[in-house]
Structure formats: C-alpha cells, structure tokens
Design a protein around this motif. Sequence first.
Motif, PDB file in Angstrom:
ATOM      1  N   GLU A 225       1.198   5.742  -1.234  1.00 32.36           N
ATOM      2  CA  GLU A 225       1.957   4.544  -1.787  1.00 32.36           C
ATOM      3  C   GLU A 225       2.510   3.712  -0.305  1.00 32.36           C
ATOM      4  O   GLU A 225       2.596   2.821  -0.345  1.00 32.36           O
ATOM      5  N   ASP A 226       2.892   4.727   0.789  1.00 31.75           N
ATOM      6  CA  ASP A 226       3.275   4.144   1.894  1.00 31.75           C
ATOM      7  C   ASP A 226       2.126   3.113   2.739  1.00 31.75           C
ATOM      8  O   ASP A 226       2.463   2.179   3.231  1.00 31.75           O
ATOM      9  N   VAL A 227       1.106   3.854   2.734  1.00 28.01           N
ATOM     10  CA  VAL A 227       0.068   3.336   3.369  1.00 28.01           C
ATOM     11  C   VAL A 227      -0.398   1.795   2.743  1.00 28.01           C
ATOM     12  O   VAL A 227      -0.476   0.885   3.359  1.00 28.01           O
ATOM     13  N   HIS A 228      -0.621   1.771   1.403  1.00 29.31           N
ATOM     14  CA  HIS A 228      -0.805   0.643   0.581  1.00 29.31           C
ATOM     15  C   HIS A 228       0.374  -0.599   0.731  1.00 29.31           C
ATOM     16  O   HIS A 228       0.062  -1.448   0.974  1.00 29.31           O
ATOM     17  N   ASP A 229       1.623  -0.135   0.667  1.00 22.36           N
ATOM     18  CA  ASP A 229       2.683  -0.985   0.777  1.00 22.36           C
ATOM     19  C   ASP A 229       2.654  -1.732   2.370  1.00 22.36           C
ATOM     20  O   ASP A 229       2.591  -2.986   2.495  1.00 22.36           O
ATOM     21  N   GLU A 230       2.389  -0.981   3.501  1.00 24.34           N
ATOM     22  CA  GLU A 230       2.139  -1.259   4.768  1.00 24.34           C
ATOM     23  C   GLU A 230       1.188  -2.338   5.017  1.00 24.34           C
ATOM     24  O   GLU A 230       1.376  -3.408   5.483  1.00 24.34           O
ATOM     25  N   LEU A 231      -0.026  -1.791   4.264  1.00 27.65           N
ATOM     26  CA  LEU A 231      -1.403  -2.498   4.595  1.00 27.65           C
ATOM     27  C   LEU A 231      -1.318  -3.952   3.897  1.00 27.65           C
ATOM     28  O   LEU A 231      -1.766  -5.104   4.201  1.00 27.65           O
ATOM     29  N   MET A 232      -0.474  -3.938   2.767  1.00 28.19           N
ATOM     30  CA  MET A 232      -0.243  -5.069   1.880  1.00 28.19           C
ATOM     31  C   MET A 232       0.360  -6.054   2.593  1.00 28.19           C
ATOM     32  O   MET A 232       0.182  -7.279   2.607  1.00 28.19           O
TER      33      MET A 232
ATOM     34  N   LEU B 243      -8.124  -3.798   8.941  1.00 34.22           N
ATOM     35  CA  LEU B 243      -7.080  -2.957   8.222  1.00 34.22           C
ATOM     36  C   LEU B 243      -7.653  -1.937   7.345  1.00 34.22           C
ATOM     37  O   LEU B 243      -7.035  -0.632   7.025  1.00 34.22           O
ATOM     38  N   ASP B 244      -8.701  -2.040   6.892  1.00 32.44           N
ATOM     39  CA  ASP B 244      -9.451  -0.748   6.414  1.00 32.44           C
ATOM     40  C   ASP B 244      -9.747   0.366   7.278  1.00 32.44           C
ATOM     41  O   ASP B 244      -9.371   1.388   6.762  1.00 32.44           O
ATOM     42  N   ARG B 245      -9.827   0.302   8.434  1.00 33.08           N
ATOM     43  CA  ARG B 245      -9.871   1.344   9.428  1.00 33.08           C
ATOM     44  C   ARG B 245      -8.426   2.009   9.678  1.00 33.08           C
ATOM     45  O   ARG B 245      -8.553   2.998   9.737  1.00 33.08           O
ATOM     46  N   LYS B 246      -7.446   1.000   9.458  1.00 37.96           N
ATOM     47  CA  LYS B 246      -6.181   1.687   9.840  1.00 37.96           C
ATOM     48  C   LYS B 246      -5.752   2.202   8.543  1.00 37.96           C
ATOM     49  O   LYS B 246      -5.172   3.534   8.590  1.00 37.96           O
TER      50      LYS B 246
ATOM     51  N   ARG C 145      -7.255   5.874   9.006  1.00 42.22           N
ATOM     52  CA  ARG C 145      -6.431   6.593   9.726  1.00 42.22           C
ATOM     53  C   ARG C 145      -5.357   7.070   9.432  1.00 42.22           C
ATOM     54  O   ARG C 145      -4.782   8.421   9.599  1.00 42.22           O
ATOM     55  N   MET C 146      -4.462   6.173   8.659  1.00 46.62           N
ATOM     56  CA  MET C 146      -3.283   6.600   8.106  1.00 46.62           C
ATOM     57  C   MET C 146      -3.363   7.733   7.056  1.00 46.62           C
ATOM     58  O   MET C 146      -2.361   8.682   6.946  1.00 46.62           O
ATOM     59  N   VAL C 147      -4.257   7.636   6.278  1.00 45.53           N
ATOM     60  CA  VAL C 147      -4.616   8.781   5.274  1.00 45.53           C
ATOM     61  C   VAL C 147      -4.834  10.009   5.939  1.00 45.53           C
ATOM     62  O   VAL C 147      -4.224  11.192   5.613  1.00 45.53           O
ATOM     63  N   LEU C 148      -5.575   9.979   6.776  1.00 52.30           N
ATOM     64  CA  LEU C 148      -6.124  11.384   7.626  1.00 52.30           C
ATOM     65  C   LEU C 148      -4.860  11.869   8.200  1.00 52.30           C
ATOM     66  O   LEU C 148      -4.776  12.997   8.549  1.00 52.30           O
ATOM     67  N   GLU C 149      -4.035  10.901   8.753  1.00 47.49           N
ATOM     68  CA  GLU C 149      -2.640  11.731   9.407  1.00 47.49           C
ATOM     69  C   GLU C 149      -1.705  11.951   8.312  1.00 47.49           C
ATOM     70  O   GLU C 149      -0.414  12.253   8.740  1.00 47.49           O
ATOM     71  N   GLY C 150      -1.993  11.878   7.331  1.00 47.96           N
ATOM     72  CA  GLY C 150      -0.928  12.437   6.068  1.00 47.96           C
ATOM     73  C   GLY C 150      -0.048  11.496   5.580  1.00 47.96           C
ATOM     74  O   GLY C 150       1.035  11.886   5.021  1.00 47.96           O
TER      75      GLY C 150
END
Length: 250
Positions: free
Chosen positions: A148-155, A133-136, A139-144
Amino acid sequence: MIRMSVNRILPLLLLLVLFVSCSRKYKIEGSSSVTSLDGKMLFLKTLQDGQWVAIDSAEVVHGLFKMKGKVDSVMMVTLYMGDEGIMPLVLEDGKIEVSISNTQLTAKGTLLNNQLYEFIDKRNELEVKIEELDRKEARMVLEGVRLEDVHDELMKEGEALAKEMSDYVKGFITDNYENVLGPNVFMMVCSTLPYPIMTPQIEDIMRTAPQTFKQNPLVKDFLSKAKENMRLIEEHKRMEQNAASEASQQ
C-alpha cells in the motif's frame, strides 16, 4: 547633406530583400561512431504532400559525412538511411554539427537545432525517470515496504513526473508556436497516440495557439482527423447508452 532619391533607394531595398531571402546557407558536418554506417548513403528528406522527398545526400566515409546547400526558408527535415529515419534536423543558416552513436544522436551549432536537441534530451531524461518507477517498485517490495505504501508513493511520483513532462512539452510548443519547431514537435507528440484524438494536453495547447500554428498543414490535418474521431467516439457512446437503456426497459 547627402540625399538619395526614393527611385534609387527602392531598387536597393528590393535587392537587399532578395539577398536576405536567398542567403540561408546550411552546412552539415557529421560524424558517426556506428561502423555499420560506413559506406552508406544518408539523405535529408522533407515531407511534401504526404511524401518524403530527398533534398540532399552524402556518403559516410571513415565515419564522416558533409552536406551543404541553400534553402528558401527554415525547414524541418529528417536524416534518413534508406527508408529508415534516423533523426530530425532543422535546416537553417549556419553550420550544423551532427553526431551519431549507438547511444546518442545530437545536432548543434544553430539556434533551432540547439533548442530542439535540448528539448529531446530533457524529454528523454523525464522518460527515463518515469521508466525507473517500475524498477523502484520492485526494489521497494524486495526491501519489505508495504504494498500500500509502495503504490501510494509511486503514484505520487508518477503523477508529478507526468505533470512535469506535460508542462514541459506544452511550454516548448507554445514558446515555438511561430517557428518550425512548434508544429513539428506537436506532431512528434501526436505520433505517440494510437490514432488522432483530442487529448486534454492537445486541447490545452490549441487553446492559446495562433492561427499560423493552427493553419500549419500537418497540424490542420491532425486536428481535422482528431475531431472526426472524437465525433465518432461520442456517437458510439450514445449508441451503447441507447442500447443499454432499451435493454433495461425490456
């Protein structure tokens, strides 16, 4: 009709019980691709009265080692090299095939060892997914993707994986309450805690545990320390609350 008197049957039954109780013969056939183990002595150790006691040993020769013997009852042991624990094993009737490499440790061939290493493999698989999940996130941040969406999905994914892990561990322990795997896997899980404490998962496991499980010496000792620590934590909280209350009244 052939009849046999009770006086003749009882000695035969006693002999049968004696034979069965003494017939647990284990045979370990091990292989290692770790070259640094060649020429080293490996030991089977069991925990007795808080001390690790060696019950068998073998030298690794050209990547192979063998041990065999008898045990009065099924027991959990740890394979050691010197003072370093390598892997857990269940000593039980039958041939146990042990494989040691730089990336994997396995034991198979008998019922409880098969179950133990299926559990370990599944638990490791879930831990890898959680670590991923940390690596994901990176990757998601680098993909733009929006933070907020990153944190919601990973949570959501993290909570789902944590629940899957908790349910799997609990299910394995409860399924094995009555054999050596239940108490020993319970202690493996508890060993990841910084100190003995009653977590929701532990309380859930103990809620349905039979007395045989609760009275296991390792489990009983852990529960005693955990409950005492919980009492001290609650006492500390009360002292802090009282101090805060007194300070606010001044």
